[in-house]
Structure formats: structure tokens, C-alpha cells
Design a protein around this motif. Structure first.
Motif, PDB file in Angstrom:
ATOM      1  N   LEU A 287       0.828  -1.194   0.000  1.00 55.67           N
ATOM      2  CA  LEU A 287       0.000   0.000   0.000  1.00 55.67           C
ATOM      3  C   LEU A 287       0.866   1.248   0.000  1.00 55.67           C
ATOM      4  O   LEU A 287       2.025   1.207   0.414  1.00 55.67           O
ATOM      5  CB  LEU A 287      -0.882   0.035   1.259  1.00 55.67           C
ATOM      6  CG  LEU A 287      -1.886  -1.093   1.448  1.00 55.67           C
ATOM      7  CD1 LEU A 287      -2.487  -1.018   2.838  1.00 55.67           C
ATOM      8  CD2 LEU A 287      -2.974  -1.006   0.395  1.00 55.67           C
ATOM      9  N   SER A 288       0.281   2.352  -0.449  1.00 54.78           N
ATOM     10  CA  SER A 288       0.958   3.635  -0.281  1.00 54.78           C
ATOM     11  C   SER A 288       0.827   4.022   1.186  1.00 54.78           C
ATOM     12  O   SER A 288      -0.043   3.512   1.906  1.00 54.78           O
ATOM     13  CB  SER A 288       0.310   4.704  -1.159  1.00 54.78           C
ATOM     14  OG  SER A 288      -0.989   5.008  -0.687  1.00 54.78           O
ATOM     15  N   VAL A 289       1.692   4.931   1.634  1.00 54.99           N
ATOM     16  CA  VAL A 289       1.619   5.374   3.018  1.00 54.99           C
ATOM     17  C   VAL A 289       0.254   6.029   3.267  1.00 54.99           C
ATOM     18  O   VAL A 289      -0.369   5.816   4.301  1.00 54.99           O
ATOM     19  CB  VAL A 289       2.771   6.355   3.354  1.00 54.99           C
ATOM     20  CG1 VAL A 289       2.607   6.943   4.741  1.00 54.99           C
ATOM     21  CG2 VAL A 289       4.109   5.649   3.242  1.00 54.99           C
ATOM     22  N   ASN A 290      -0.228   6.796   2.307  1.00 58.28           N
ATOM     23  CA  ASN A 290      -1.527   7.444   2.467  1.00 58.28           C
ATOM     24  C   ASN A 290      -2.638   6.406   2.649  1.00 58.28           C
ATOM     25  O   ASN A 290      -3.463   6.518   3.557  1.00 58.28           O
ATOM     26  CB  ASN A 290      -1.833   8.340   1.267  1.00 58.28           C
ATOM     27  CG  ASN A 290      -3.092   9.141   1.484  1.00 58.28           C
ATOM     28  OD1 ASN A 290      -3.129  10.003   2.344  1.00 58.28           O
ATOM     29  ND2 ASN A 290      -4.121   8.840   0.702  1.00 58.28           N
ATOM     30  N   ALA A 291      -2.667   5.384   1.791  1.00 63.16           N
ATOM     31  CA  ALA A 291      -3.697   4.352   1.894  1.00 63.16           C
ATOM     32  C   ALA A 291      -3.585   3.609   3.227  1.00 63.16           C
ATOM     33  O   ALA A 291      -4.585   3.299   3.862  1.00 63.16           O
ATOM     34  CB  ALA A 291      -3.593   3.370   0.735  1.00 63.16           C
ATOM     35  N   TRP A 292      -2.360   3.358   3.652  1.00 64.33           N
ATOM     36  CA  TRP A 292      -2.158   2.665   4.920  1.00 64.33           C
ATOM     37  C   TRP A 292      -2.653   3.511   6.090  1.00 64.33           C
ATOM     38  O   TRP A 292      -3.304   3.015   7.001  1.00 64.33           O
ATOM     39  CB  TRP A 292      -0.685   2.304   5.091  1.00 64.33           C
ATOM     40  CG  TRP A 292      -0.423   1.456   6.289  1.00 64.33           C
ATOM     41  CD1 TRP A 292      -0.562   0.109   6.398  1.00 64.33           C
ATOM     42  CD2 TRP A 292      -0.019   1.918   7.588  1.00 64.33           C
ATOM     43  NE1 TRP A 292      -0.259  -0.295   7.669  1.00 64.33           N
ATOM     44  CE2 TRP A 292       0.079   0.791   8.423  1.00 64.33           C
ATOM     45  CE3 TRP A 292       0.279   3.165   8.111  1.00 64.33           C
ATOM     46  CZ2 TRP A 292       0.468   0.877   9.750  1.00 64.33           C
ATOM     47  CZ3 TRP A 292       0.656   3.253   9.437  1.00 64.33           C
ATOM     48  CH2 TRP A 292       0.747   2.113  10.239  1.00 64.33           C
ATOM     49  N   LEU A 293      -2.351   4.835   6.057  1.00 64.67           N
ATOM     50  CA  LEU A 293      -2.807   5.721   7.116  1.00 64.67           C
ATOM     51  C   LEU A 293      -4.329   5.835   7.130  1.00 64.67           C
ATOM     52  O   LEU A 293      -4.945   5.857   8.198  1.00 64.67           O
ATOM     53  CB  LEU A 293      -2.168   7.106   6.971  1.00 64.67           C
ATOM     54  CG  LEU A 293      -0.689   7.187   7.342  1.00 64.67           C
ATOM     55  CD1 LEU A 293      -0.110   8.529   6.933  1.00 64.67           C
ATOM     56  CD2 LEU A 293      -0.481   6.931   8.816  1.00 64.67           C
ATOM     57  N   VAL A 294      -4.957   5.895   5.949  1.00 65.31           N
ATOM     58  CA  VAL A 294      -6.416   5.956   5.885  1.00 65.31           C
ATOM     59  C   VAL A 294      -6.996   4.699   6.525  1.00 65.31           C
ATOM     60  O   VAL A 294      -7.942   4.762   7.319  1.00 65.31           O
ATOM     61  CB  VAL A 294      -6.904   6.117   4.424  1.00 65.31           C
ATOM     62  CG1 VAL A 294      -8.398   5.882   4.313  1.00 65.31           C
ATOM     63  CG2 VAL A 294      -6.541   7.492   3.897  1.00 65.31           C
TER      64      VAL A 294
ATOM     65  N   ALA B 282      -5.514   2.759   8.770  1.00 66.18           N
ATOM     66  CA  ALA B 282      -5.226   2.770  10.205  1.00 66.18           C
ATOM     67  C   ALA B 282      -6.205   3.675  10.957  1.00 66.18           C
ATOM     68  O   ALA B 282      -6.687   3.316  12.034  1.00 66.18           O
ATOM     69  CB  ALA B 282      -3.790   3.222  10.456  1.00 66.18           C
ATOM     70  N   VAL B 283      -6.522   4.830  10.390  1.00 68.84           N
ATOM     71  CA  VAL B 283      -7.478   5.733  11.027  1.00 68.84           C
ATOM     72  C   VAL B 283      -8.856   5.090  11.043  1.00 68.84           C
ATOM     73  O   VAL B 283      -9.574   5.141  12.044  1.00 68.84           O
ATOM     74  CB  VAL B 283      -7.506   7.103  10.318  1.00 68.84           C
ATOM     75  CG1 VAL B 283      -8.671   7.953  10.789  1.00 68.84           C
ATOM     76  CG2 VAL B 283      -6.190   7.839  10.526  1.00 68.84           C
ATOM     77  N   SER B 284      -9.241   4.455   9.934  1.00 66.04           N
ATOM     78  CA  SER B 284     -10.543   3.776   9.880  1.00 66.04           C
ATOM     79  C   SER B 284     -10.640   2.689  10.938  1.00 66.04           C
ATOM     80  O   SER B 284     -11.648   2.557  11.626  1.00 66.04           O
ATOM     81  CB  SER B 284     -10.771   3.152   8.503  1.00 66.04           C
ATOM     82  OG  SER B 284     -10.863   4.145   7.520  1.00 66.04           O
ATOM     83  N   ILE B 285      -9.581   1.905  11.085  1.00 63.48           N
ATOM     84  CA  ILE B 285      -9.555   0.836  12.086  1.00 63.48           C
ATOM     85  C   ILE B 285      -9.662   1.425  13.487  1.00 63.48           C
ATOM     86  O   ILE B 285     -10.428   0.948  14.316  1.00 63.48           O
ATOM     87  CB  ILE B 285      -8.280  -0.014  11.937  1.00 63.48           C
ATOM     88  CG1 ILE B 285      -8.342  -0.823  10.638  1.00 63.48           C
ATOM     89  CG2 ILE B 285      -8.088  -0.925  13.142  1.00 63.48           C
ATOM     90  CD1 ILE B 285      -7.026  -1.466  10.267  1.00 63.48           C
ATOM     91  N   ALA B 286      -8.909   2.495  13.744  1.00 61.81           N
ATOM     92  CA  ALA B 286      -8.932   3.110  15.071  1.00 61.81           C
ATOM     93  C   ALA B 286     -10.308   3.673  15.398  1.00 61.81           C
ATOM     94  O   ALA B 286     -10.775   3.559  16.528  1.00 61.81           O
ATOM     95  CB  ALA B 286      -7.880   4.217  15.152  1.00 61.81           C
TER      96      ALA B 286
ATOM     97  N   ARG C 185      -9.049  -4.806   9.815  1.00 59.15           N
ATOM     98  CA  ARG C 185      -9.349  -5.427   8.531  1.00 59.15           C
ATOM     99  C   ARG C 185      -8.034  -5.762   7.859  1.00 59.15           C
ATOM    100  O   ARG C 185      -7.080  -5.021   7.944  1.00 59.15           O
ATOM    101  CB  ARG C 185     -10.126  -4.462   7.645  1.00 59.15           C
ATOM    102  CG  ARG C 185     -11.469  -4.115   8.236  1.00 59.15           C
ATOM    103  CD  ARG C 185     -12.159  -3.196   7.281  1.00 59.15           C
ATOM    104  NE  ARG C 185     -13.331  -2.650   7.912  1.00 59.15           N
ATOM    105  CZ  ARG C 185     -14.476  -2.516   7.296  1.00 59.15           C
ATOM    106  NH1 ARG C 185     -14.599  -2.883   6.043  1.00 59.15           N
ATOM    107  NH2 ARG C 185     -15.489  -1.999   7.922  1.00 59.15           N
ATOM    108  N   ALA C 186      -8.008  -6.850   7.199  1.00 58.01           N
ATOM    109  CA  ALA C 186      -6.790  -7.268   6.525  1.00 58.01           C
ATOM    110  C   ALA C 186      -6.651  -6.495   5.227  1.00 58.01           C
ATOM    111  O   ALA C 186      -7.571  -5.848   4.769  1.00 58.01           O
ATOM    112  CB  ALA C 186      -6.840  -8.759   6.238  1.00 58.01           C
ATOM    113  N   GLY C 187      -5.497  -6.601   4.607  1.00 55.37           N
ATOM    114  CA  GLY C 187      -5.241  -5.936   3.333  1.00 55.37           C
ATOM    115  C   GLY C 187      -5.964  -6.638   2.207  1.00 55.37           C
ATOM    116  O   GLY C 187      -6.743  -7.557   2.410  1.00 55.37           O
TER     117      GLY C 187
END
Length: 176
Positions: free
Chosen positions: A136-143, A145-149, A156-158
Motif C-alpha cells: 500500500l501507499s503510506v496514504n492508503a495505509w494511514l487511511v 489505520a485511522v478507519s480501524i482506530a 481489517r486485513a489488506g
């Protein structure tokens, strides 16, 4: 930290040294001690600042700053973040592909917002490494992570076929 005892000690040492020179030397020492007090304080502050610079270099990414409050310095310690413990997580059970996919970028009302996010360098490097490992891009990963939090910790898995959760069905290597 009160510098007064150190300044007073220097004044006393100067008076003792002047005693050896007689009455004229003692009178001169008494006249010089008052104007030298501010220079003495400034010299002590410079020495403390240099010492805390060395401590900060050893303590990185933490730091120690010297701040002046009135006539006396104050030390402000910023403790480095504690390393996060490595947690062993059990291998997740196979989930349907829909549950494994990250939430769509247009979830909700479809509007996107842009923010500036300041992150310590060591955390940025870790986020980049994890995002790259998950494809993933860092942006997609951060989105994600925020959604999970915000969703109460539901992880959710990738995307299917990526990472450990693919159950060994993925392939690695070069293709021509």
C-alpha cells in the motif's frame, strides 16, 4: 536551578584571592564582584546549555532544553517514546474477500479532505516499511489505520492475496 550559590561561591573565592594582595586588591575585588555577577551567570548558562546539548545528542530522539526563568535556568526534559512491544498475533482465519478489503475511499459522503500530518521521523520510517510490506501507499495505509482506530479496533486485513493473511496462496519473484 538556582545559580545564586555558585555566583556567591565565586565571589567568596575572589575575595580570598584578593586578601593576598592587600587592602587595595580587596577593595578592587569588592568593586568588581557586582558587575561580574551578570557575566558569571551568563557564563554558567552557556556551560549548562552546552552540557544539555551533549545530553540531548546522547538521548535522541529525546531532548533536554535549558530555559531561562527570571535569573535562573530551568531544564525541560522530553523523554523519548518508549518502544512498542512486539505482539505476537495469531494467524487470522480465512475471511471472505469482501471482509478482507479495506473500506472504499469514497465511503460515507464521498468527500475527501486533506490534512497536514507531522510525524516523528522514526514513526514515518516504520509506517513506510509496513505500508510497503502490505503493498500500500503510506496514504492508503494511514487511511486504513485511522478507519480501524475509529471503528473500535476492528482490524481489517489488506487486499486478498497480499501479506500473511493470504494463507500461502501468493507468489513472489520476477515475471517477464
Amino acid at each position: 536551578m538556582d545559580l545564586t550559590p555558585y555566583v556567591d561561591n565565586l565571589r567568596e573565592e575572589l575575595a580570598v584571592a584578593a586578601e593576598a594582595g592587600g587592602d587595595d586588591a580587596r577593595a578592587l575585588a569588592e568593586r568588581l564582584t557586582a558587575p561580574l555577577e551578570s557575566a558569571t551567570r551568563l557564563t554558567l548558562l552557556n556551560a549548562l546549555s552546552a552540557a544539555m546539548g551533549e545530553v540531548t545528542r546522547e538521548l535522541a530522539p529525546g531532548s533536554v532544553d535549558v530555559r531561562l526563568r527570571g535569573l535562573d535556568p530551568e531544564f525541560v526534559v522530553t523523554v523519548p517514546p518508549a518502544p512498542e512491544p512486539v505482539r505476537e498475533t495469531p494467524e487470522p482465519a480465512a475471511e471472505p474477500a469482501a471482509a478482507m478489503a479495506p473500506p472504499p475511499a469514497d465511503a460515507g459522503d464521498g468527500a475527501m479532505a486533506r490534512i497536514n500530518f507531522r510525524l516523528p521521523a522514526h514513526l514515518k520510517a516504520r509506517a513506510e516499511a509496513v505500508a510497503a510490506a502490505e503493498g500500500l501507499s503510506v496514504n492508503a495505509w494511514l487511511v486504513r489505520a485511522v478507519s480501524i482506530a475509529l471503528d473500535g479496533g476492528e482490524r481489517r486485513a489488506g487486499p486478498p492475496g497480499r501479506g500473511k493473511e493470504s494463507g500461502g496462496r501468493g507468489f513472489t519473484g520476477w515475471v517477464r
